[in-house]
Write an enzyme that holds these catalytic residues in place. Structure first.
Site, PDB file in Angstrom:
ATOM      1  N   ASP A 103      -3.363  -3.022  -3.779  1.00 31.94           N
ATOM      2  CA  ASP A 103      -3.050  -1.764  -3.110  1.00 31.94           C
ATOM      3  C   ASP A 103      -4.179  -1.438  -2.134  1.00 31.94           C
ATOM      4  O   ASP A 103      -5.253  -2.052  -2.182  1.00 31.94           O
ATOM      5  CB  ASP A 103      -2.889  -0.662  -4.161  1.00 31.94           C
ATOM      6  CG  ASP A 103      -2.505   0.670  -3.551  1.00 31.94           C
ATOM      7  OD1 ASP A 103      -1.727   0.671  -2.585  1.00 31.94           O
ATOM      8  OD2 ASP A 103      -2.993   1.706  -4.018  1.00 31.94           O
ATOM      9  N   LYS A 104      -3.947  -0.487  -1.255  1.00 31.10           N
ATOM     10  CA  LYS A 104      -4.975  -0.117  -0.282  1.00 31.10           C
ATOM     11  C   LYS A 104      -5.667   1.188  -0.669  1.00 31.10           C
ATOM     12  O   LYS A 104      -6.856   1.220  -0.947  1.00 31.10           O
ATOM     13  CB  LYS A 104      -4.374   0.032   1.128  1.00 31.10           C
ATOM     14  CG  LYS A 104      -5.399   0.397   2.189  1.00 31.10           C
ATOM     15  CD  LYS A 104      -4.747   0.754   3.507  1.00 31.10           C
ATOM     16  CE  LYS A 104      -4.068   2.116   3.446  1.00 31.10           C
ATOM     17  NZ  LYS A 104      -5.053   3.236   3.355  1.00 31.10           N
ATOM     18  N   LYS A 130       6.965  -3.894  -3.899  1.00 27.47           N
ATOM     19  CA  LYS A 130       5.726  -4.559  -4.301  1.00 27.47           C
ATOM     20  C   LYS A 130       5.996  -5.568  -5.406  1.00 27.47           C
ATOM     21  O   LYS A 130       5.519  -6.709  -5.359  1.00 27.47           O
ATOM     22  CB  LYS A 130       4.704  -3.514  -4.779  1.00 27.47           C
ATOM     23  CG  LYS A 130       4.156  -2.615  -3.691  1.00 27.47           C
ATOM     24  CD  LYS A 130       3.075  -1.695  -4.257  1.00 27.47           C
ATOM     25  CE  LYS A 130       2.459  -0.824  -3.169  1.00 27.47           C
ATOM     26  NZ  LYS A 130       1.368   0.028  -3.677  1.00 27.47           N
ATOM     27  N   ASP A 175      -4.471   1.353  -8.432  1.00 30.61           N
ATOM     28  CA  ASP A 175      -5.001   2.501  -9.170  1.00 30.61           C
ATOM     29  C   ASP A 175      -3.985   3.606  -9.363  1.00 30.61           C
ATOM     30  O   ASP A 175      -4.299   4.621  -9.994  1.00 30.61           O
ATOM     31  CB  ASP A 175      -6.214   3.076  -8.437  1.00 30.61           C
ATOM     32  CG  ASP A 175      -5.820   3.785  -7.141  1.00 30.61           C
ATOM     33  OD1 ASP A 175      -4.899   3.284  -6.462  1.00 30.61           O
ATOM     34  OD2 ASP A 175      -6.416   4.822  -6.822  1.00 30.61           O
ATOM     35  N   ASN A 217       2.291   4.098  -8.297  1.00 31.31           N
ATOM     36  CA  ASN A 217       3.120   3.230  -7.444  1.00 31.31           C
ATOM     37  C   ASN A 217       2.759   1.758  -7.578  1.00 31.31           C
ATOM     38  O   ASN A 217       3.471   0.894  -7.059  1.00 31.31           O
ATOM     39  CB  ASN A 217       2.992   3.653  -5.975  1.00 31.31           C
ATOM     40  CG  ASN A 217       1.562   3.574  -5.480  1.00 31.31           C
ATOM     41  OD1 ASN A 217       0.620   3.876  -6.209  1.00 31.31           O
ATOM     42  ND2 ASN A 217       1.373   3.171  -4.253  1.00 31.31           N
ATOM     43  N   ASP A 218       1.678   1.451  -8.281  1.00 31.84           N
ATOM     44  CA  ASP A 218       1.272   0.064  -8.482  1.00 31.84           C
ATOM     45  C   ASP A 218       1.669  -0.470  -9.848  1.00 31.84           C
ATOM     46  O   ASP A 218       1.439  -1.648 -10.142  1.00 31.84           O
ATOM     47  CB  ASP A 218      -0.255  -0.066  -8.320  1.00 31.84           C
ATOM     48  CG  ASP A 218      -0.746   0.470  -6.991  1.00 31.84           C
ATOM     49  OD1 ASP A 218      -0.107   0.152  -5.970  1.00 31.84           O
ATOM     50  OD2 ASP A 218      -1.735   1.214  -6.968  1.00 31.84           O
TER      51      ASP A 218
END
Length: 1320
Positions: free
Chosen positions: A559-560, A950, A970, A973-974
């Site tokens: 993730d970013k 993802k 973190d 959504n991950d």
């Protein structure tokens, strides 16, 4: 009454619908927000309706307006108009066309299609529902003049079966759902989540089921059954294998239980979070798990939303509520949600909330994060609901003092059943049973060993049968006294050999492996190098069985927001009038340079004394306009709180970018103080100035700029614009440029290039003075465009375009999106270690690309493959029979929308020839082509992707490549991505612990991932591989002797060794050395592992343990057994010495085998410590002590059958020849192996030099794609949501009157007020 004109209009509408239905890109129900095509069709066919046609907008949420086109007849009747055939005294007649919004390009469900409602006077007469190619006319006699969008669903109750009533649990609990046949359960669940794998009832059966998926366990169970069913032929009692198997199952079950208890503990923390729930007529502090659908909840600033809720009201103007969704979609900018106006006005105290009995009728729970459709039924009226009215679980309330919501979807347990209904939890995916590549390979090797044992047993059984037949022929005079036939005897002998040779797959290896996995996981927990002191957060291995996989990772999906970045925007540099101003190098030595400014924000780190002195001199016009633009051109709001000091001025910003820019202007003396619907107040170097806002031209992803047109206190009009350099440079004043202006532009471009190289986020600033006459002309065109019935957005865009021309460049701002510490170095190490990093983020493309350059995933010499290049390369892949051109120096940047089109539009692709690719269908072909193209790129960035997308990308890589994948994130959504990957790493961020709760490993910082993989992962892989190879070797070195002995024991399956030696060989005599190898062995130190990331490639290629290494271990062990057996046999042949009997021979064989495998472990250990010496010493001591004890007289006296080897060692070993025989065996097993390894290493060091020389001679093209010369890269990035400018200009977001800080004060019941008074 004649209806001909009306029907003509309907026919024209049908024609328009059919015309629009023929276009795939523009479905008939899409109106582009303007309703233009439908109106145009009516006007073209019925021009006489034009004077009576007007456009309205029905009340709806900002994100989903309802377009209403109305036609009303005038009371004055005109001859020749058949529609006006009403008698005197009747009300005017006419019709209304109400066009609802479209959810997108896909065909929506029937209940979501827009309708055309025809009204005559105040009575609705007909409803037309638009369909792809036709209209269906239904009749209705419902009276009323409501034009609410909720009427669209009046006939569609079946499509919305989710009904929730506020403050009425009895009503909500009556709904049931069918489980199986007549078995039903409650439809609506509580709010207690459960992310764990097991519960009290499912643990035992599910865990046993999972454990017997391992072939080794099935193998041991099969042998135990043979021992139990045929005890007479068993060489060992059945419990000798059952006890270790139970021990192995218990160890693994305890490990899984401990891991799952950690998940239960994390779930308990989330479920016990506090919230304020309406009980009776007061808000009480409850826990998240106490919530049910229909409950009313009160939330405050910085609270996390506990469930999917309908926003009822808030203390902000117009009941707006600002939410941060970084934990859901990765976007850093704030989004706004708005309550319905009816609840905003009516629900203004606790009593009204308690008496609220509204019912929400909506769609069933689904995973579409940005889509919601439903209605609110209250007091006989229906009101439309969409995603703009919903607060999703996991959002964080920002810049909103208090808001109130009604729970619609909840998660958790109800009546003993678990389920998830909220959108974020439905995107989390299911729990996968994660195994390792080593486990899969071991399962296949168990099958090979079993087949080998069966083959050897069959061979030896045939030898037994041959011996029996020869014996019968030769000794025919011997009578047969046995009950069983020869075939039966042979079958039992086959089973005896199976049981005897079953130790070739030792159970001790799997038991010790579990302790090795556990130990390596504990070392991760104890590593102080991965301890993050600011949060007091150590690393944590939440799964103890995946440590070996950490040394084989090839793909990292990251993730970013919050993972690579800190989500902190800082004003880093600026360029004004061609001059670059950066932070002073000696800034730390200065005192606070902003003491002269009472409004200065002490958190701003940017200091430039030279620029500050120019600002305070107030002589440079460009510098003045630069800071004035930053103070005026934005959508920031001022937090209107009672503040005793000016420096407590608080800003409400929709994005961290705008807050950083406005704060920088504030510190340099241009302080934004307040705004109204048509004015903005700025304190400029101590002078308060009020600017009249004439127009705000909002930012969007297409315009990439924002402008504000203001009139200053002197009456002059100025346009201030900020945006992307690629957009603003084309709108600069080009005619008669002075040389100075040209020089400034060139200097600014050089500054942009420099900022891009430093990976700073840039915005260009420009302005111009507008003449009054020009403004008046433009204002009329702007007003005309804003009231157009069709193509309004395009018209407004054109009007904005006219004004935003001939601008004068002011400068550039450079903002740093701070990376986490060590991200850059970590990614560089990953590249050197052949690990590919893919960034999967929900953020915008510009931001994602900018971060890609910041962490050096992308570089200036890379060719970036965009959404235009990828289909062409995939087509080339199909035409060239699955061969792609080299894209070594390329990177791929795609969006979630492109991925959807790529995967879902595969049916439009047709394979031209059968030779192209032999796959099942076009979807599989396109998937494979995309994955292969992406895998050949150096970097891949996927932006604007949903949690499910993802996980889809991770699954595609796992599907087409047999590689180990790791996902790190973190946020909530991950979670789906973390669950799908082979290894999931959760970062303990500030936005919650959702990712950690579903992860296998917990870290505090992304940079710790380098040490986790390159040190702990590589060590674990190397240790386990060396452990497995040595264990297979030593087992075969000892046990293969049983096969050779069978040839000299008439194939009778008689054991050679003493029973206690067989039982304790893997348990005590060789356990400590292999345990040391599995826990403490190091080929290089941790510092060298980090300095040489290339060492990690061995794990990716399975170099340390594969089928070749497996067969090497078998061959090595077989050779050792052959040397020991036949060398001892050859020496003792035809002699009457100490080796003339069976027990003496067995003792010498046992000692030779033990010392040979001990010599091998001495050779392979590279990390010598006191523990290694003690492990080897204690192992030999165990052998001597236990052998002496088992061959003692008192044990022989107790049980002669159990301890038959009486004083064998004491009788054999004192003979001088026996130690020489043992030494000879050990030397023959050790010295050749040592010599071979030395020679092999010498040759291996020469090989890389030869390969380098060959590479220098041969010139191999590395890239077939010829990239065009690249222009200067724009580092523009700006996080902002469209729509805030409209909220400001319409006054929706502003306070209604001075001194009133909130539309409504936070609600307190009488009980709460009395408690507060008592406390005071």
């Amino acid at each position: 009454m004649k209806m001909e004109p009306l029907m003509n209009g309907i026919r024209a509408l049908i024609r328009v619908v059919r015309e629009r239905a023929s276009s795939f890109c523009c479905p008939p129900w899409e109106d582009k927000g303007e309703g233009g095509s439908l109106e145009k069709g009516l006007l073209q066919s019925q021009p006489h309706l034009a004077p009576h046609l007007q456009r309205e907008t029905a009340p709806a949420s900002p994100t989903s307006p309802t377009t209403v086109i109305s036609y009303r007849k005038s009371p004055t009747k005109n001859p020749g108009e058949p529609l006006s055939g009403s008698t005197s005294g009747q009300s005017p007649v006419g019709f209304l066309l109400a066009l609802g919004p479209s959810p997108g390009l896909q065909r929506p469900p029937r209940a979501q299609r827009p309708t055309v409602r025809l009204h005559r006077g105040g009575v609705k007469t007909q409803t037309l529902r638009l369909k792809p190619m036709y209209l269906r006319i239904t009749h209705s006699s419902t009276s009323g003049d409501s034009l609410g969008y909720g009427e669209d669903f009046q006939k569609e109750n079946s499509a919305f079966s989710w009904e929730v009533k506020a403050n009425d649990r009895t009503y909500n609990n009556q709904f049931k759902e069918q489980i199986f046949l007549c078995w039903q359960r409650k439809k609506y669940k509580g709010n207690m989540i459960c992310t764990a794998k097991y519960n009290f009832f499912s643990f035992l059966p599910l865990n046993v089921y999972e454990q017997f998926h391992r072939m080794s366990n099935l193998y041991f169970l099969f042998i135990i059954i043979l021992q139990g069913v045929f005890p007479d032929i068993s060489t060992m009692p059945w419990f000798t294998l059952l006890a270790p198997l139970i021990c192995l199952l218990v160890i693994r079950a305890i490990r899984d239980l401990v891991d799952d208890i950690g998940r239960h503990r994390s779930d308990r923390i989330v479920n016990n979070r506090p919230c304020q729930m309406l009980v009776g007529e007061s808000f009480l502090c409850k826990k998240w798990k106490d919530l049910c659908v229909g409950d009313v909840v009160r939330l405050h600033d910085d609270n996390i939303v506990p469930a999917d809720m309908l926003l009822l009201a808030s203390t902000e103007p117009s009941s707006l509520c600002y939410v941060e969704t970084a934990d859901i979609d990765g976007e850093t900018n704030l989004k706004y949600r708005q309550a319905l106006m009816v609840t905003h006005h009516e629900l203004n105290d606790v009593r009204s909330m308690a008496s609220f009995q509204g019912k929400v009728v909506c769609e069933e729970p689904n995973s579409r994060m940005h889509y919601f459709m439903g209605r609110l039924e209250w007091e006989g009226k229906k009101y439309p609901l969409d995603s703009g009215n919903i607060l999703l679980r996991g959002c964080k309330i920002r810049n909103t003092d208090t808001c109130y919501g009604m729970v619609i979807y909840a998660d958790g347990w109800m009546g003993g059943w678990a389920g998830v209904d909220t959108k974020i939890m439905r995107n989390c995916g299911k729990i996968y049973l994660k195994g390792t590549k080593m486990d899969q390979r071991m399962n296949r090797m168990v099958i090979l060993i079993f087949m080998f044992v069966v083959l050897i047993s069959v061979t030896l059984t045939l030898g037994f049968l041959s011996n029996v037949m020869k014996f019968k022929v030769k000794h025919y005079y011997v009578p047969e006294k046995h009950v069983y036939s020869v075939i039966s005897k042979s079958f039992f002998m086959f089973l005896s050999f199976l049981i005897l040779l079953s130790v070739m797959m030792p159970m001790a290896m799997f038991i010790i492996a579990e302790f090795i996995y556990l130990g390596n996981s504990i070392f991760i927990d104890w590593d102080m190098e991965m301890y993050y002191e600011p949060q007091d957060m150590p690393a944590k291995a939440r799964s103890t069985s995946l440590s070996v996989q950490l040394g084989q990772v090839e793909y990292i999906f990251s993730d970013k927001t919050g993972t690579l970045t800190q989500n902190i925007m800082t004003f880093k540099k600026c360029c004004i009038n061609g001059t670059v101003y950066g932070p002073d190098e000696e800034a730390a030595l200065h005192k606070n340079p902003y003491l002269w400014n009472e409004f200065a924000d002490g958190k701003l780190l940017f200091q430039n004394m030279r620029l500050l002195s120019i600002v305070r001199e107030n002589k440079d016009r460009v510098v003045q306009e630069f800071w004035r633009l930053l103070a005026v051109c934005h959508t920031v709001m001022v937090e209107e709180k009672d503040r005793p000091l000016p420096d407590q001025l608080l800003y409400q910003a929709a994005s961290p970018d705008e807050e950083a820019l406005v704060t920088a202007a504030r510190n340099f003396g241009y302080v934004f103080l307040a705004r109204t619907q048509d004015s903005i107040t700025v304190m400029e170097l101590g002078e308060e100035r009020v600017y009249q806002v004439l127009a705000m031209m909002d930012f969007n992803s297409i315009r990439k700029r924002m402008s504000v047109l203001v009139r200053n206190p002197e009456g002059l009009i100025y346009l201030y614009t900020k945006g992307a350099d690629t957009v603003l440079f084309d709108r600069l004043h080009k005619k008669d440029l002075l040389r100075k202006e040209q020089t400034m532009k060139m200097a600014t471009e050089q500054a942009l290039t420099s900022f891009a190289e430093e990976t700073l986020r840039t915005l260009c600033l420009a302005y111009k003075k507008v003449d009054e006459n020009i403004y008046e002309e433009w204002r009329h065109r702007h007003e005309e465009a804003s009231i157009l019935l069709q193509n309004r957005a395009q018209a407004l865009h054109q009007v904005y375009e006219e004004m935003e021309q001939n601008l004068q460049l002011l400068g550039v701002t450079a903002i740093e999106d701070k990376l986490q510490n060590g991200v850059l170095e970590t990614i560089q190490c990953f590249k050197q270690g052949n690990i590919k990093v893919w960034v999967l983020t929900g953020d915008k493309q510009e931001t994602a690309v900018n971060i890609g350059f910041a962490c050096q995933l992308l570089s200036e010499d890379m060719r970036i493959l965009d959404e235009e290049d990828i289909p062409q390369l995939m087509e080339a892949y199909r035409e060239n029979c699955s061969n792609l051109p080299h894209v070594k120096m390329s990177a791929m940047v795609v969006t979630g929308e492109f991925l959807d089109q790529l995967m879902k539009s595969a049916t439009r692709m047709v394979l031209k020839s059968e030779k192209s690719i032999s796959l099942r269908g076009p979807e599989v072909w396109r998937e494979r082509a995309f994955v292969e193209l992406a895998s050949r790129c150096q970097a891949v960035i996927c932006c604007r992707v949903t949690p499910k997308q993802k996980a889809l990308i991770v699954r595609l890589v796992k599907k087409y490549y047999n590689v180990v994948t790791l996902a790190i994130g973190d946020g909530a959504n991950d979670v789906n991505m973390i669950k799908t990957a082979d290894i999931g790493v959760g970062l303990a961020g500030q936005e919650g612990m959702q990712a950690v709760q579903n992860s296998d490993y917990m870290l505090a910082q992304f940079c710790f991932l380098k040490r986790l993989l390159f040190v702990h992962g590589r060590w674990s892989y190397m240790r386990v591989c060396k452990f497995l190879r040595y264990f297979i070797y030593k087992t075969l070195a000892i046990m293969m002797v049983q096969i050779w002995f069978a040839f000299y024991s008439s194939f009778t399956a008689q054991p050679l060794y003493e029973g206690w030696f067989l039982a304790l060989f893997n348990l005590l005599y060789t356990t400590l050395p292999v345990l040391y190898i599995g826990l403490f062995e190091q080929d290089v130190s941790d510092e060298q592992s980090l300095e040489l990331p290339q060492l990690y490639i061995a794990g990716q290629k399975d170099e340390l343990f594969n089928y070749w290494v497996f067969f090497q271990a078998i061959a090595h062990g077989t050779t050792t057994s052959l040397v020991n057996f036949f060398m001892t046999l050859w020496i003792s042949h035809d002699t009457t010495g100490p080796l003339s009997d069976y027990q003496s021979f067995a003792t010498v064989m046992a000692l030779s085998g033990l010392l040979s495998v001990t010599a091998e472990v001495i050779l392979i250990i590279k990390y010598w410590t006191v523990l290694s010496v003690l492990a080897i010493s204690f192992s030999l001591c165990f052998y001597m002590v236990i052998t002496w004890t088992s061959q003692s007289l008192w044990l022989f006296t107790i049980s002669p059958k159990t301890f038959p080897f009486l004083y064998v060692d004491q009788n054999v070993l004192p003979h001088p020849s026996i130690p020489l025989v043992v030494l000879l065996n050990v030397s023959l097993n050790t010295l050749p192996v040592l010599a071979f390894r030395v020679i092999y290493q010498a040759l291996k060091q020469l090989r890389p030099k030869e390969e380098e020389e060959e590479e220098e001679v041969m010139e191999i093209p590395t890239e077939e794609i010829i990239a065009a010369p690249r222009a200067r890269r724009s580092s523009y990035a700006f996080s902002h949501q469209e729509g805030y400018a409209n909220l400001i200009t319409q006054g929706t977001i502003l306070r209604r009157s001075p001194g009133v800080h909130r539309h409504m004060q936070p609600m307190f019941s009488d009980e709460e007020l009395s408690m507060s008074a008592d406390a005071n």
